[in-house]
Design a protein around this motif. Sequence first.
Motif, PDB file in Angstrom:
ATOM      1  N   GLN A 105       0.865  -1.177   0.000  1.00  0.00           N
ATOM      2  CA  GLN A 105       0.000   0.000   0.000  1.00  0.00           C
ATOM      3  C   GLN A 105       0.904   1.230   0.000  1.00  0.00           C
ATOM      4  O   GLN A 105       2.098   1.116   0.294  1.00  0.00           O
ATOM      5  CB  GLN A 105      -0.891   0.043   1.259  1.00  0.00           C
ATOM      6  N   ALA A 106       0.328   2.379  -0.283  1.00  0.00           N
ATOM      7  CA  ALA A 106       1.079   3.627  -0.228  1.00  0.00           C
ATOM      8  C   ALA A 106       0.840   4.293   1.134  1.00  0.00           C
ATOM      9  O   ALA A 106       0.238   3.710   2.037  1.00  0.00           O
ATOM     10  CB  ALA A 106       0.651   4.540  -1.374  1.00  0.00           C
ATOM     11  N   GLY A 107       1.315   5.514   1.286  1.00  0.00           N
ATOM     12  CA  GLY A 107       1.057   6.297   2.490  1.00  0.00           C
ATOM     13  C   GLY A 107       1.378   5.545   3.766  1.00  0.00           C
ATOM     14  O   GLY A 107       2.456   4.979   3.919  1.00  0.00           O
ATOM     15  N   GLY A 108       0.420   5.523   4.686  1.00  0.00           N
ATOM     16  CA  GLY A 108       0.625   4.882   5.980  1.00  0.00           C
ATOM     17  C   GLY A 108       0.808   3.379   5.916  1.00  0.00           C
ATOM     18  O   GLY A 108       1.119   2.748   6.930  1.00  0.00           O
ATOM     19  N   GLY A 109       0.623   2.785   4.736  1.00  0.00           N
ATOM     20  CA  GLY A 109       0.786   1.343   4.598  1.00  0.00           C
ATOM     21  C   GLY A 109       2.059   0.939   3.886  1.00  0.00           C
ATOM     22  O   GLY A 109       2.255  -0.244   3.572  1.00  0.00           O
TER      23      GLY A 109
ATOM     24  N   HIS B 162       5.120   0.504   4.645  1.00  0.00           N
ATOM     25  CA  HIS B 162       6.175  -0.285   5.297  1.00  0.00           C
ATOM     26  C   HIS B 162       5.906  -1.796   5.183  1.00  0.00           C
ATOM     27  O   HIS B 162       6.675  -2.603   5.692  1.00  0.00           O
ATOM     28  CB  HIS B 162       6.303   0.104   6.769  1.00  0.00           C
ATOM     29  N   VAL B 163       4.796  -2.168   4.546  1.00  0.00           N
ATOM     30  CA  VAL B 163       4.478  -3.587   4.341  1.00  0.00           C
ATOM     31  C   VAL B 163       4.760  -3.925   2.877  1.00  0.00           C
ATOM     32  O   VAL B 163       4.232  -3.262   1.983  1.00  0.00           O
ATOM     33  CB  VAL B 163       3.005  -3.895   4.673  1.00  0.00           C
TER      34      VAL B 163
ATOM     35  N   ARG C 167       8.903  -3.726   6.999  1.00  0.00           N
ATOM     36  CA  ARG C 167       8.788  -4.372   8.309  1.00  0.00           C
ATOM     37  C   ARG C 167       8.099  -5.728   8.251  1.00  0.00           C
ATOM     38  O   ARG C 167       8.179  -6.515   9.187  1.00  0.00           O
ATOM     39  CB  ARG C 167       7.969  -3.471   9.245  1.00  0.00           C
TER      40      ARG C 167
ATOM     41  N   GLN D 107       3.271  -9.150   3.001  1.00  0.00           N
ATOM     42  CA  GLN D 107       1.887  -9.624   2.901  1.00  0.00           C
ATOM     43  C   GLN D 107       1.630 -10.089   1.478  1.00  0.00           C
ATOM     44  O   GLN D 107       1.955  -9.391   0.522  1.00  0.00           O
ATOM     45  CB  GLN D 107       0.934  -8.464   3.252  1.00  0.00           C
TER      46      GLN D 107
ATOM     47  N   ASN E 205      -1.505 -10.860  -0.945  1.00  0.00           N
ATOM     48  CA  ASN E 205      -2.934 -10.535  -0.947  1.00  0.00           C
ATOM     49  C   ASN E 205      -3.791 -11.625  -1.559  1.00  0.00           C
ATOM     50  O   ASN E 205      -4.994 -11.671  -1.307  1.00  0.00           O
ATOM     51  CB  ASN E 205      -3.179  -9.253  -1.753  1.00  0.00           C
TER      52      ASN E 205
ATOM     53  N   TYR F  41       0.932 -13.659   5.493  1.00  0.00           N
ATOM     54  CA  TYR F  41       1.669 -12.589   6.164  1.00  0.00           C
ATOM     55  C   TYR F  41       2.814 -13.122   6.999  1.00  0.00           C
ATOM     56  O   TYR F  41       2.690 -14.185   7.606  1.00  0.00           O
ATOM     57  CB  TYR F  41       0.687 -11.857   7.088  1.00  0.00           C
TER      58      TYR F  41
ATOM     59  N   THR G 154      -4.798   4.594   2.526  1.00  0.00           N
ATOM     60  CA  THR G 154      -3.394   4.235   2.299  1.00  0.00           C
ATOM     61  C   THR G 154      -2.909   4.835   0.976  1.00  0.00           C
ATOM     62  O   THR G 154      -2.483   4.138   0.066  1.00  0.00           O
ATOM     63  CB  THR G 154      -3.213   2.703   2.265  1.00  0.00           C
ATOM     64  N   TRP G 155      -3.037   6.143   0.884  1.00  0.00           N
ATOM     65  CA  TRP G 155      -2.539   6.870  -0.292  1.00  0.00           C
ATOM     66  C   TRP G 155      -1.338   7.692   0.148  1.00  0.00           C
ATOM     67  O   TRP G 155      -1.252   8.120   1.301  1.00  0.00           O
ATOM     68  CB  TRP G 155      -3.612   7.841  -0.817  1.00  0.00           C
TER      69      TRP G 155
ATOM     70  N   ARG H 116       0.469  10.741   1.044  1.00  0.00           N
ATOM     71  CA  ARG H 116      -0.170  11.953   1.584  1.00  0.00           C
ATOM     72  C   ARG H 116       0.071  13.180   0.706  1.00  0.00           C
ATOM     73  O   ARG H 116      -0.641  14.162   0.811  1.00  0.00           O
ATOM     74  CB  ARG H 116       0.301  12.182   3.022  1.00  0.00           C
TER      75      ARG H 116
ATOM     76  N   ALA I  33      -0.149  -2.809  10.122  1.00  0.00           N
ATOM     77  CA  ALA I  33       0.060  -2.572   8.691  1.00  0.00           C
ATOM     78  C   ALA I  33      -0.148  -1.111   8.288  1.00  0.00           C
ATOM     79  O   ALA I  33       0.076  -0.749   7.132  1.00  0.00           O
ATOM     80  CB  ALA I  33      -0.852  -3.482   7.868  1.00  0.00           C
ATOM     81  N   PHE I  34      -0.567  -0.278   9.231  1.00  0.00           N
ATOM     82  CA  PHE I  34      -0.789   1.145   8.926  1.00  0.00           C
ATOM     83  C   PHE I  34      -0.083   1.995   9.979  1.00  0.00           C
ATOM     84  O   PHE I  34      -0.250   1.771  11.181  1.00  0.00           O
ATOM     85  CB  PHE I  34      -2.295   1.450   8.930  1.00  0.00           C
ATOM     86  N   ASN I  35       0.677   2.954   9.504  1.00  0.00           N
ATOM     87  CA  ASN I  35       1.374   3.862  10.408  1.00  0.00           C
ATOM     88  C   ASN I  35       0.561   5.153  10.520  1.00  0.00           C
ATOM     89  O   ASN I  35       0.657   6.037   9.679  1.00  0.00           O
ATOM     90  CB  ASN I  35       2.786   4.132   9.879  1.00  0.00           C
TER      91      ASN I  35
END
Lengths: 175, 175
Positions: free
Chosen positions: A84-88, A90-91, A125, A128, A130, A172, B41-42, B44, B157-159
């Motif tokens: 994923q992008a953004g906050g995701g 790191h996976v 970190r 995953q 999908n 995962y 999860t985009w 920012r 999975a989300f920061n």
Amino acid sequence: MSAVSQDIKNIAYDIRPATSDDWPGIWAVMEPVIREGETFTWDRDTDEESARAKWMKEAPGQAFVAVRTEDGTVQGTGEFHANQAGGGSHVANAGYMVGAKYSGQGIARALCAYSLKEAKQAGFRSMQFNAVVESNVRAVWLWQSMGFRILATVPEAFNHPEIGYVGLHVMYREL
Amino acid sequence: MSAVSQDIKNIAYDIRPATSDDWPGIWAVMEPVIREGETFTWDRDTDEESARAKWMKEAPGQAFVAVRTEDGTVQGTGEFHANQAGGGSHVANAGYMVGAKYSGQGIARALCAYSLKEAKQAGFRSMQFNAVVESNVRAVWLWQSMGFRILATVPEAFNHPEIGYVGLHVMYREL
């Protein structure tokens, strides 16, 4: 990025980052897997240019190959990238393909091991998957043996060309 | 494709397919959600053109809007599309955003209901959310109340920009 040399069943091969020179060999491995459409959720008529754009990931992701040491023949390939992008971001997510005539030599396992090490080094970190096709039991078992666990199975999420609707596993592991 | 009229808290609005004229209103709703980065999860810093390309889905997917009947103001927006390609293309994925000043009026629920109906009509068999941020408890509760169940929670999975690592739920329902 680093290279790993392995000698399995007396066929020595190396795993290393893919270069643009590897593409024809990668495509030779990849095209039958995509056309068959039994293990990857890709359009079965994906053309070569789209496949290349999808597969040849850039940092922090990476596309990589298993090549026969002797002559550079591509026997398998893999890639990882942010799931994923953004906050995701790191996976990691990853995919692997091995040429049909090179199966059973431990190449998929070695590609996966390489990706775990390299993805961790790139700062991811966890990893995953999908969409591991439930009927691809050898792959499911292999990823489990490499520390992945099935978090969920999305029911009937994959329409297998021969056996119809089967589940897709979300798998995962931490890095 | 069809339009739905709703009258909630005496503010009448319609839900209908988005047109290119709606884009400025969609972006006004979307930009703060992306910049904040707490629920999607985009990246920012996604720019307007990339956001538009990502959001304005084509058939069998669809982008849609909730607009105030009186003056056409975009209060919320949503989209759905195939979650995977190839053998996975019968499972839809969807996303929804509601402008902060329009929250609490049932718009998210109405957008989701619209997407369920339209996705089914477009031939999708089920809907899967890949990344519902665990801390977005109102959304989690809302999707559950609309028949989605949590199949799995991908750990850390989300920061989240304020509370750090939280899980991402994979949610699912049949159509």
